[in-house]
Write an enzyme that holds these catalytic residues in place. Sequence first.
Site, PDB file in Angstrom:
ATOM      1  N   SER A   1      -2.632 -14.233   8.723  1.00 48.58           N
ATOM      2  CA  SER A   1      -3.553 -15.035   7.933  1.00 48.58           C
ATOM      3  C   SER A   1      -4.916 -14.353   7.830  1.00 48.58           C
ATOM      4  CB  SER A   1      -3.707 -16.420   8.566  1.00 48.58           C
ATOM      5  OG  SER A   1      -4.559 -17.212   7.794  1.00 48.58           O
TER       6      SER A   1
ATOM      7  N   SER B   1      -4.926 -21.822   3.584  1.00 48.86           N
ATOM      8  CA  SER B   1      -5.588 -22.433   4.720  1.00 48.86           C
ATOM      9  C   SER B   1      -5.350 -21.497   5.901  1.00 48.86           C
ATOM     10  CB  SER B   1      -5.044 -23.831   4.998  1.00 48.86           C
ATOM     11  OG  SER B   1      -5.994 -24.552   5.754  1.00 48.86           O
ATOM     12  N   GLU B   2      -6.424 -21.129   6.599  1.00 51.61           N
ATOM     13  CA  GLU B   2      -6.345 -19.999   7.523  1.00 51.61           C
ATOM     14  C   GLU B   2      -5.504 -20.270   8.767  1.00 51.61           C
ATOM     15  OE1 GLU B   2      -9.098 -21.557   6.614  1.00 51.61           O
ATOM     16  OE2 GLU B   2     -10.427 -21.971   8.311  1.00 51.61           O
ATOM     17  N   ASN B   3      -5.101 -21.508   8.971  1.00 49.99           N
ATOM     18  CA  ASN B   3      -4.183 -21.752  10.087  1.00 49.99           C
ATOM     19  C   ASN B   3      -2.764 -21.310   9.749  1.00 49.99           C
ATOM     20  OD1 ASN B   3      -4.321 -24.033   8.277  1.00 49.99           O
ATOM     21  ND2 ASN B   3      -2.991 -25.116   9.697  1.00 49.99           N
TER      22      ASN B   3
ATOM     23  N   ASN C   1      -9.689 -19.759  -0.494  1.00 52.31           N
ATOM     24  CA  ASN C   1      -9.790 -20.421   0.807  1.00 52.31           C
ATOM     25  C   ASN C   1     -10.899 -21.467   0.744  1.00 52.31           C
ATOM     26  OD1 ASN C   1     -11.137 -20.798   3.570  1.00 52.31           O
ATOM     27  ND2 ASN C   1      -9.200 -19.855   4.117  1.00 52.31           N
TER      28      ASN C   1
END
Lengths: 232, 218
Positions: B88, B46-48, B23
């Site tokens: 996520s 990507s944490e979205n 990340n």
Amino acid sequence: MIRKTVANVQEACEGIEDGMTFMLGGFGLCGIPENIINELVRRNVQQITCISNYAGVDDFGLGLLLKKHQIKKMISSYVGENAEFERQMLSGEMEVELVPQGTLAQRCEAARTGIPAFFTPAGYGTEVAEGKETREFNGKMYVMEEAFKADFSFVKAWKGDEAGNLIFKGTARNFNPCMCGAAKITVAEVEELVPVGTLDPNHIHIPGIFVQRIFQGEKYEKRIEQLTVRKR
Amino acid sequence: MSLTKEQIAQRIAREVKDGYYVNLGIGIPTLVANYVRDDIEVEFQSENGILGMGPFPYEGEEDPDLINAGKQTITALPGASFFDSAMSFGMIRGQHVDLTILGAMEVAQNGDIANWKIPGKMVKGMGGAMDLVASAENIIVAMIHTNRAGESKLLKRCTLPLTGVKCVKKIVTNLAVLEIKDEKFHLLERAPGVSIEEIQKATEGDLVIEGEIPEMKF
């Protein structure tokens, strides 16, 4: 089949009152319920509490509600890129609760799945944990966080059918699935509303049981916040 | 010479190992993707809500429904997947992500990190940073060693509101590579041409210097 379709955004927003708490899907300007936000502006609903990861930009998304001072309290994880937001927050006109992004998602997920509270390591030892119960599990410290309570969830999906089944596209999925069924009434706006039987049940992301009202939105602007490209 | 932002990213990229899910935070960390060896298999999260994030799209091929956590338009590589925010952060809290690389305003010698708020000045929110630092086993911080006034950002104790406690293990700055061990900064490498004295001077926290400290090579 239990039919969830409503004619338009006005019908979808029946029952909305001042002072209610709304969940709104989206990350940045990606996957936000554009039609519903416009309707909330048009209705001039007041004193609302918004649970949404992001506060929009000055002239799009939740920024539109901010500008008209319709928001009493904002519960978000990230509010940068919005000058009006920062102004209202620092002047105390608007109450703000900042929540770690994963905690925000899980508080929605907990609400929709009947879990009243959970423990997360996020925020332990920081001001986020102040006043909250903490506990040690397997030698590590965790903070107790509670499920959200909301009157309406407003989500945006790519495709949906008359039974309220939803399919999301790309990273426009983000918080939308977590908010489906997390409030008393979930309203989904979709880019394409299709008859039942059209969507393959194997491909459904959110079953219709989590959705009370569905309609096809109009004129999606889908604004890009940071256009980044490479040369061929 | 102290390192450029690109060189900081380049140095951090050497910490990315074959088979890692990584990340990347906003800023210098985003640049790390440009320097990862191409003979190893790595996936960026990507944490979205994407695993298998690719480079920026070609002009005209951008998709408003495909962005990263910095809200930049991106592409999805073959083998990529999309998922919701709860899943996520499930990946993150569940420690399925092998390496987190992020920026910081301050790091303390006990591993505390501050990067989300300057009281009264800047309040943008923590985004996913608190979840990431509280969960990841392996965190590398990319930062500039001192602030604009020349004051150290590697401190005995953080002065800004914390993002996480006792979590940072490694730091790559424009001057040095450091490790946090036994509540002290340990100097591992120095930027080409940067002396140990310069690093010492720029570090407010306790700095342990053991044996020969090699220069980074580029």
